[in-house]
Motif scaffolding. Sequence first.
Motif, PDB file in Angstrom:
ATOM      1  N   HIS A 103      40.558  44.603  47.138  1.00  0.00           N
ATOM      2  CA  HIS A 103      40.891  43.331  46.362  1.00  0.00           C
ATOM      3  C   HIS A 103      42.131  43.654  45.145  1.00  0.00           C
ATOM      4  CE1 HIS A 103      40.427  39.501  44.347  1.00  0.00           C
ATOM      5  NE2 HIS A 103      40.546  39.950  43.281  1.00  0.00           N
TER       6      HIS A 103
ATOM      7  N   THR B  22      32.330  40.231  32.158  1.00  0.00           N
ATOM      8  CA  THR B  22      31.536  39.871  33.388  1.00  0.00           C
ATOM      9  C   THR B  22      31.553  38.467  33.658  1.00  0.00           C
ATOM     10  OG1 THR B  22      29.363  39.551  32.341  1.00  0.00           O
ATOM     11  CG2 THR B  22      30.212  41.789  32.950  1.00  0.00           C
ATOM     12  N   ILE B  23      32.232  37.484  32.905  1.00  0.00           N
ATOM     13  CA  ILE B  23      32.066  35.990  33.099  1.00  0.00           C
ATOM     14  C   ILE B  23      33.504  35.404  33.046  1.00  0.00           C
ATOM     15  CG2 ILE B  23      29.815  36.131  32.415  1.00  0.00           C
ATOM     16  CD1 ILE B  23      30.907  34.616  29.853  1.00  0.00           C
TER      17      ILE B  23
ATOM     18  N   LYS C  15      29.833  33.795  36.472  1.00  0.00           N
ATOM     19  CA  LYS C  15      29.395  35.356  36.429  1.00  0.00           C
ATOM     20  C   LYS C  15      30.354  35.986  37.637  1.00  0.00           C
ATOM     21  CE  LYS C  15      26.332  39.121  37.015  1.00  0.00           C
ATOM     22  NZ  LYS C  15      27.108  40.064  36.289  1.00  0.00           N
ATOM     23  N   CYS C  16      31.246  36.897  37.032  1.00  0.00           N
ATOM     24  CA  CYS C  16      32.371  37.519  38.070  1.00  0.00           C
ATOM     25  C   CYS C  16      31.776  38.939  38.556  1.00  0.00           C
ATOM     26  CB  CYS C  16      33.597  37.514  37.261  1.00  0.00           C
ATOM     27  SG  CYS C  16      34.038  36.302  36.872  1.00  0.00           S
ATOM     28  N   GLU C  17      31.567  39.047  39.879  1.00  0.00           N
ATOM     29  CA  GLU C  17      31.320  40.316  40.319  1.00  0.00           C
ATOM     30  C   GLU C  17      32.460  41.272  40.236  1.00  0.00           C
ATOM     31  OE1 GLU C  17      28.297  40.947  41.612  1.00  0.00           O
ATOM     32  OE2 GLU C  17      27.713  39.045  40.811  1.00  0.00           O
ATOM     33  N   SER C  18      32.530  42.468  40.386  1.00  0.00           N
ATOM     34  CA  SER C  18      33.510  43.453  40.327  1.00  0.00           C
ATOM     35  C   SER C  18      34.008  43.444  41.577  1.00  0.00           C
ATOM     36  CB  SER C  18      32.699  45.104  40.062  1.00  0.00           C
ATOM     37  OG  SER C  18      32.171  44.965  38.847  1.00  0.00           O
ATOM     38  N   PRO C  19      35.465  43.523  41.701  1.00  0.00           N
ATOM     39  CA  PRO C  19      36.197  43.274  43.043  1.00  0.00           C
ATOM     40  C   PRO C  19      36.251  44.554  43.666  1.00  0.00           C
ATOM     41  CG  PRO C  19      37.805  43.342  41.078  1.00  0.00           C
ATOM     42  CD  PRO C  19      36.175  43.405  40.579  1.00  0.00           C
ATOM     43  N   GLU C  20      36.173  44.747  44.761  1.00  0.00           N
ATOM     44  CA  GLU C  20      36.281  45.632  45.869  1.00  0.00           C
ATOM     45  C   GLU C  20      37.638  46.174  45.773  1.00  0.00           C
ATOM     46  OE1 GLU C  20      34.767  45.007  49.706  1.00  0.00           O
ATOM     47  OE2 GLU C  20      33.066  43.853  49.209  1.00  0.00           O
TER      48      GLU C  20
END
Length: 118
Positions: free
Chosen positions: A34, A16-17, A26-31
Amino acid sequence: MGEADYNALSEEVARTIEVVHGHVIKCESPEPGHNRIARRLATHLENARPPGGRCLSVETDIDVVLWRVPKFTFRRPDVVVHLDAVAMEYRQHRIHRTVLELELPIMVSIPLAALTAP
């Protein structure tokens, strides 16, 4: 955060990072859109590899350590193109309005519509 600290994290947290100059991002889950573009880009790049040329790999969703000194930095790019064996000269890509052009290690022009169409 240093490399040893990162390596000590659980896989669940580590996924997650990213770490940039020792700072945790912090990395958000891609859509889904994407992920679709990244997959299509990887496919176009793989198809553009010259037959019998350098042994090139196209990867998605892998950790890339950019440097360890002066501060640990790793990113998880959407697509990575690299030589399987020897380190190579790196040249930045150029983004135009309608086409992504890469100079090294392969030359390919990809209409952005081919990547972004539903």
